[in-house]
Design an enzyme around this catalytic site. Structure first.
Site, PDB file in Angstrom:
ATOM      1  N   ASN A 190       0.828  -1.205   0.000  1.00 23.19           N
ATOM      2  CA  ASN A 190       0.000   0.000   0.000  1.00 23.19           C
ATOM      3  C   ASN A 190       0.867   1.263   0.000  1.00 23.19           C
ATOM      4  OD1 ASN A 190      -2.144  -1.748   0.177  1.00 23.19           O
ATOM      5  ND2 ASN A 190      -2.321  -1.568   2.404  1.00 23.19           N
ATOM      6  N   HIS A 195       6.038  -0.330  -2.496  1.00 23.62           N
ATOM      7  CA  HIS A 195       5.699   0.475  -3.675  1.00 23.62           C
ATOM      8  C   HIS A 195       5.760   1.970  -3.389  1.00 23.62           C
ATOM      9  CE1 HIS A 195       3.323  -3.278  -5.154  1.00 23.62           C
ATOM     10  NE2 HIS A 195       4.616  -3.384  -5.353  1.00 23.62           N
ATOM     11  N   CYS A 243      12.183  13.772  -7.005  1.00 20.89           N
ATOM     12  CA  CYS A 243      12.577  14.431  -8.250  1.00 20.89           C
ATOM     13  C   CYS A 243      13.216  13.381  -9.153  1.00 20.89           C
ATOM     14  CB  CYS A 243      13.569  15.555  -7.969  1.00 20.89           C
ATOM     15  SG  CYS A 243      14.304  16.221  -9.492  1.00 20.89           S
ATOM     16  N   CYS A 265      17.179  14.751  -9.828  1.00 20.55           N
ATOM     17  CA  CYS A 265      18.230  14.765  -8.794  1.00 20.55           C
ATOM     18  C   CYS A 265      17.938  13.793  -7.655  1.00 20.55           C
ATOM     19  CB  CYS A 265      18.451  16.170  -8.252  1.00 20.55           C
ATOM     20  SG  CYS A 265      17.159  16.752  -7.117  1.00 20.55           S
ATOM     21  N   CYS A 293      16.647  21.465  -8.441  1.00 19.14           N
ATOM     22  CA  CYS A 293      17.311  21.369  -9.745  1.00 19.14           C
ATOM     23  C   CYS A 293      16.405  21.693 -10.934  1.00 19.14           C
ATOM     24  CB  CYS A 293      17.893  19.962  -9.925  1.00 19.14           C
ATOM     25  SG  CYS A 293      16.659  18.719 -10.393  1.00 19.14           S
ATOM     26  N   GLY A 315      -4.754  -9.141   3.641  1.00 20.57           N
ATOM     27  CA  GLY A 315      -5.481  -8.245   2.751  1.00 20.57           C
ATOM     28  C   GLY A 315      -4.832  -8.016   1.411  1.00 20.57           C
TER      29      GLY A 315
END
Ligand SMILES: [Zn+2]
Length: 309
Positions: free
Chosen positions: A140, A157, A165, A168, A219, A256
């Site tokens: 999750n 995940h 970013c 960078c 950046c 689950g």
């Protein structure tokens, strides 16, 4: 109302404790049949015998907090809408797709970020505090395990509560990005569409065109939720780390998850190869059903807090 299955002598009907759950949270929990007490006794014995339990959790744990999953029969997003998750390649390739993604994300964030852990999350946190749980891996991205105070945790995940970013690699809190969105788009939200109860957002194309997406403040690079999108791969270092944690464990519990995504299922294959005992708590069939005889088709929030350590 006491939800312990011990109070139900022979059979426990899932949903029996429905009065204790807010109606809007139950909308996303699939119906489950009744579960025989034998399976629950098996699960209790399984947890009792484990001393270093490895738990892998999935969307089924969060539906009880009001977050819809994609796959649950009849109630998941696949069943209820035409929506499909953003593909990694499309996000990276198309500035227009990113603009649409972030516009919807900006609208849905206040609601999505307000979801709270449920009794299943707190039960797993308690298992950790009492030394039963060795490591928790979640598929999750809703940060509910973190909100519950889980420490021995890998978010396989990623988390929607962080932004990365792509250029960078800087990580920043999603809440900060919300402030930047608001500053760059004054008045925009008022003209946008409504947010549905499940966090889905409806926006006209012209509204999306008027939405300004900020760049990385370090950046100038492209910002992305620190989440593994469909079509992306989980970081190899993270996968190896989880395999190490699995090797230190003596039993595996699935909580689950239907394990349809390989990134999670691979740990069940590894557990099976190591001959580790496996148990599954999930409403509906899973990809790993053939790897165990202990399968309990009931809400995690009903059964996990009832387990005695
Ligand atoms: Zn950057």
């Amino acid at each position: 109302m006491l939800c312990s299955w011990r109070s139900l002598p022979h059979r426990v009907a899932a949903g029996r404790c429905a009065s204790t759950i807010q109606a809007n949270m139950q909308r996303f929990v699939p119906a489950s049949g009744s579960v025989d007490s034998n399976a629950l006794e098996q699960l209790q014995a399984f947890v009792s015998h484990a001393s270093r339990l490895f738990v892998i959790s999935g969307a089924g744990l969060s539906t009880e907090s009001g977050i819809p999953d994609y796959r649950s029969e009849g109630v998941g997003l696949y069943a209820r809408t035409n929506r499909r998750p953003m593909q990694y390649s499309e996000f990276v390739r198309s500035a227009k797709s990113r603009q649409r993604y972030w516009a919807r994300n900006y609208m849905g964030w206040p609601q999505f970020s307000s979801h709270q852990p449920n009794p299943a999350h707190f039960a797993l946190r308690d298992w950790e505090e009492k030394g039963k749980l060795h490591w928790l891996v979640t598929q999750n991205v809703d940060a509910l395990h973190s909100k519950a105070g889980q420490q021995r945790l890998t978010e396989l995940h990623g988390s929607t509560h962080r932004v990365v970013c792509l250029d960078c690699g800087q990580l920043t809190p999603r809440a900060e990005l919300q402030k930047r969105f608001a500053a760059l788009n004054p008045g925009w939200a008022a003209s946008a569409g409504a947010v549905a109860p499940d966090g889905d957002v409806f926006l006209e194309d012209k509204q999306v065109l008027n939405f300004t997406v900020p760049a990385c403040d370090a950046c100038g690079g492209v910002l992305k939720p620190e989440v593994t999108f469909f079509g992306d791969v989980v970081n190899r270092t993270t996968v190896n780390f989880v395999h190490d944690k699995l090797a230190e464990s003596d039993a595996v519990l699935v909580a689950g998850s239907s394990l349809q995504v390989f990134s999670g299922y691979r740990f069940l294959l590894a557990a099976s190869e190591k001959k580790l005992p496996i148990a599954i708590v999930n409403i509906g069939p899973t990809r790993a059903d053939h790897l165990t005889d202990i399968r309990v088709s009931v809400r995690c929030g009903e059964v996990l807090p009832a387990i005695q350590l």
